[in-house]
Design an enzyme around this catalytic site. Sequence first.
Site, PDB file in Angstrom:
ATOM      1  N   HIS A 156       0.832  -1.207   0.000  1.00  0.00           N
ATOM      2  CA  HIS A 156       0.000   0.000   0.000  1.00  0.00           C
ATOM      3  C   HIS A 156       0.864   1.254   0.000  1.00  0.00           C
ATOM      4  O   HIS A 156       2.025   1.245   0.384  1.00  0.00           O
ATOM      5  CB  HIS A 156      -0.929   0.010   1.221  1.00  0.00           C
ATOM      6  CG  HIS A 156      -0.258   0.484   2.473  1.00  0.00           C
ATOM      7  ND1 HIS A 156      -0.271   1.797   2.870  1.00  0.00           N
ATOM      8  CD2 HIS A 156       0.480  -0.184   3.409  1.00  0.00           C
ATOM      9  CE1 HIS A 156       0.407   1.932   4.005  1.00  0.00           C
ATOM     10  NE2 HIS A 156       0.875   0.735   4.347  1.00  0.00           N
ATOM     11  N   CYS A 157       0.265   2.347  -0.465  1.00  0.00           N
ATOM     12  CA  CYS A 157       0.853   3.682  -0.331  1.00  0.00           C
ATOM     13  C   CYS A 157      -0.244   4.569   0.239  1.00  0.00           C
ATOM     14  O   CYS A 157      -1.092   4.075   0.990  1.00  0.00           O
ATOM     15  CB  CYS A 157       1.393   4.187  -1.671  1.00  0.00           C
ATOM     16  SG  CYS A 157       0.217   4.165  -3.045  1.00  0.00           S
ATOM     17  N   ALA A 158      -0.270   5.838  -0.072  1.00  0.00           N
ATOM     18  CA  ALA A 158      -1.311   6.704   0.489  1.00  0.00           C
ATOM     19  C   ALA A 158      -2.658   6.464  -0.190  1.00  0.00           C
ATOM     20  O   ALA A 158      -3.679   6.284   0.472  1.00  0.00           O
ATOM     21  CB  ALA A 158      -0.895   8.171   0.352  1.00  0.00           C
TER      22      ALA A 158
END
Length: 327
Positions: free
Chosen positions: A91-93
Site C-alpha cells: 500500500h501507499c497513500a
Amino acid sequence: MALIDRVPGDLNLYIGGMFTLRRRDALQQANITHVLSVLRLPLDDNLFSPFKQHMVVEVDDVEDENLLERFPSTNKFIQDGLDGGGGVLVHCAMGKSRSATCVMAYLMQRHNISAAQALSHVRQARSICEPNEGFMRQLELYGQMQTPDNVEETPAYQRWMYQREIELSRACGQAPEAEKIRFEDEHVIEGPVKFELRCRKCRRPLATSQYLLPHESTSNTDDKSGEGEETSPRNCAHHFLDPLSWMRPELEQGKLEGRLECPKCHTNVGKYAWQGMKCSCSEWIVPAISLAKGRVDEVRKSVAEIRRPPGAAAVPPPGTGHSRQNL
C-alpha cells in the site's frame, strides 16, 4: 465488490491505500501476514500490530524519486511473505502510484513480463493504478535490465544514475563532481566495433562506434544504397559520445564547457558542454561531448573484424601466413 483489492492470479497478493489498513476483518480473512508500506508519512504502529512482518519504503510520489534501487528488496519481501503461506498487502497513500510500482516490479520479475503488461494486470485489481511518469520509466528500465537481483551493479542502472547526476548539475548550473563522471570505456568494454574515430593529424584512435550516442538525423533517410548500413549522421558537424578516459584531465576540471584535445598531438578535436548544445542538425544534446567531424577520420571495420570476438587475433587469409621454416 471486494473490500480489498487482490491482484488476479494464484498469488495471495493485495494492493491498496492507507484506508485499506482500517479494514481489519477483510485483512484477517485474507490472511494478510506481511505489509509493505511505500510512502513517507508518519505511521501509527498500532495499525501494523496484527501483522507478522512490516516493511517501510520511505519515498514520495514524485518523478525523480529513486524506487528502482528498492525493487530487489521489495520483491524479496513480497516473495518471502508468499512463500510463508500468508498474504501480502502493498500500500501507499492512495493505492495508485507507489504501491502499483512495487507490485508491478514484482510481477515483472516473477512472470518475465513488460511494464505495460504488469500495469494492465494490476489494473484488473485496482483500476486507478497509475505510476507517475518517472516510476514508469524506471519500470521500463528494470525490464530492459532483465529484472536483476542486484540492480546497482548493472551497467544500465549505473548509466541511469550518471544521467540523473548530470541533470541535477545542469539544473544547478554547475559541472558534475569529478568522482561522479562516468567514463564509459572504464565500465563497459563490449559489443562489436563498426568503425573507429581517429585524430586526423596524428591518427591516434579517439573513440569507437560503441561509445557514440544515438543521434537522429534526417540525413540517414537519404541512404539509397538499400543496404541499411549503420552510419553516423551525415548532416551533423559532430560525433556525440560518452565521456572516455582520455578526456579525464579536461572533464574533471569542473568547467561547464571547454575544448577537447588529442592526447597525443594536442590538436583541438572537439568540445564539451555539460549544459548541452544544439547540433548543426538542430537536435539538442545533453550533455554534449563531441568530436568535430572535420578533425577526425571515420575508419570502417571489415565484416571479419566486426564479427571477430573482442581480444581475438586476426587470422590471415590462406596463403599469406608464414611457417616457422620461412622465418
